[in-house]
Design an enzyme around this catalytic site. Structure first.
Site, PDB file in Angstrom:
ATOM      1  CD  GLU A   1    -110.249  50.399  -4.063  1.00 57.45           C
ATOM      2  OE1 GLU A   1    -110.692  50.912  -5.097  1.00 57.45           O
ATOM      3  OE2 GLU A   1    -110.193  49.168  -3.888  1.00 57.45           O
TER       4      GLU A   1
ATOM      5  CE1 TYR B   1    -115.202  51.038  -6.068  1.00 55.14           C
ATOM      6  CE2 TYR B   1    -113.358  52.561  -5.832  1.00 55.14           C
ATOM      7  CZ  TYR B   1    -113.846  51.284  -5.984  1.00 55.14           C
ATOM      8  OH  TYR B   1    -112.966  50.237  -6.028  1.00 55.14           O
TER       9      TYR B   1
ATOM     10  CG  ASP C   1    -116.182  49.944 -10.110  1.00 56.10           C
ATOM     11  OD1 ASP C   1    -117.164  49.163 -10.032  1.00 56.10           O
ATOM     12  OD2 ASP C   1    -115.069  49.583 -10.519  1.00 56.10           O
TER      13      ASP C   1
END
Length: 357
Positions: free
Chosen positions: A44, A127, A145
């Site tokens: 991520e 996020y 996102d």
DNA sequence: AAGCCGGGGAC
DNA sequence: GTCCCAGGCTT
């Protein structure tokens, strides 16, 4: 049901169409092989503002070199930056290692599943927090996102500016309402996968979209006009003279950049901000800045390097010094063959073709 | 809210 | 050239 100015949607039917498509069409990505929270975390961070195809080889190399949280926590920062070299946004790498050390010292090496503890870690914003909680720990948290805002701006016909903070919060509330609580991991990833493969920024593939019948923007024929986003400012152009300084032993001078700001803690060849200095004072400036006496040689080439917020205009010169000792801590003599052991910005990697033999 | 922080690929 | 990408931090 969805409130505010967005359109209504059949939640169960939407979930079924979206998840059915996802399970049949999802890409076989390296971070989807298991739910290891560390690997989810690394992926991520790498994927922030970075395309999947770019991340894949970096992810393989990074996990091979730092297979566990403890391995990354114990690593030298220069080795972490070297593994990140070319990926950009290098504060991501520094923050990730900082956060991993915090996880080792405060949480016994286990990635926190408490949202507040997780969100307090360096580099873990709204996020990434939601992505880790949903993908690794199966918690029904939104992970909003750019993909998610684009998809839902169209499906729900949201016409607010997605550059605004309040608009992102609006989408988080929409996702909390719509998320599939039996499998929040697949739901969040499905929305992003849809955004990457079907609901693309330009020329979305609405004719093969699994949620076309739920899409208010498609119904209105305005899918190409959404999402609304204010334009970015133009970059400033900054000219530099690059000095490829060599000594009598055929070693080159490289400089370690400052520990904060642009390209922090990476290495570079000497850069002279020529607009501030002026050609007449170039060699004097190098002496006053580094205590280094150099002779400027001939021009070897030029480069333009574009960042998100500025542009480097680089004129590259060879230069020579007769000094044996370097009077500045930032500077280092390195043989040409050893340059590759240091992390360099891409712009300075491109200069290496102008080095002599 | 706006600026800072990389690099690449699609168009 | 433009846009934007599985964003976050700082001011």
């Amino acid at each position: 049901m969805i409130k505010k100015n967005a359109q209504y949607i059949d939640k169960g039917s939407f979930q079924q169409d979206l998840l059915g498509w996802y399970h049949a069409n999802k890409r076989d990505l390296p971070w989807r092989k298991d739910q290891d929270p560390y690997k989810v975390w690394v992926s991520e961070i790498m994927l922030q503002q970075t395309k999947v195809d770019t991340v894949i080889p970096y992810f393989y190399r990074f996990i091979e070199k730092f297979p566990t949280i403890h391995a990354l926590a114990a690593a030298e920062q220069q080795d972490v930056l070297k593994a990140w070299e070319g990926l950009g946004y290098y504060s991501r790498a520094r923050n990730l290692q900082n956060a991993v050390k915090e996880v080792v010292s405060s949480y016994g090496g286990e990635v926190p599943r408490n949202p507040d503890e997780l969100g307090a870690l360096k580099g873990v914003g709204p996020y990434t927090k939601g992505a880790i909680l949903s993908i690794a720990y199966n918690q029904p948290e939104p992970a909003v996102d750019g993909n998610v805002m684009r998809v839902f701006s169209r499906v729900l016909k949201v016409e607010e500016d997605i550059a605004l903070q309040k608009t992102k919060k609006l989408f988080e509330s929409h996702v909390r309402e719509l998320i599939y609580e039996d499998d929040p991991s697949s739901f969040n990833q499905a929305v992003m996968e849809l955004g990457a493969l079907i609901c693309t920024p330009k020329s979305p593939s609405c004719m093969i979209c699994p949620v076309q019948i739920h899409c208010s923007a498609f119904k209105a024929g305005i899918q190409e006009d959404l999402p609304v986003k204010t334009k970015a400012k133009k970059q400033r152009i900054i000219p530099y003279i690059i000095l490829l300084v060599r000594n009598s032993k055929n070693e080159y001078i490289i400089e370690k950049r400052a520990e904060n700001g642009l390209l922090a803690n990476l290495w570079q060849f000497l850069m002279v901000p020529i607009n501030e200095i002026g050609w007449d004072h170039l060699e004097n400036w190098v002496y006053s800045e580094y205590g280094l006496k150099v002779k400027i040689g001939t021009k070897k080439g030029k480069l333009k390097h574009v960042f998100s917020h500025l542009i480097w205009q680089l004129d590259i010169y060879e230069a020579a010094t007769e000094q044996e000792q370097l009077p500045d801590d930032r500077l280092l003599f390195v043989e040409k063959g050893n340059l590759e052991s240091f992390p360099f910005p891409v712009s300075h990697q491109k200069m290496m073709k102008y080095l002599g033999e």
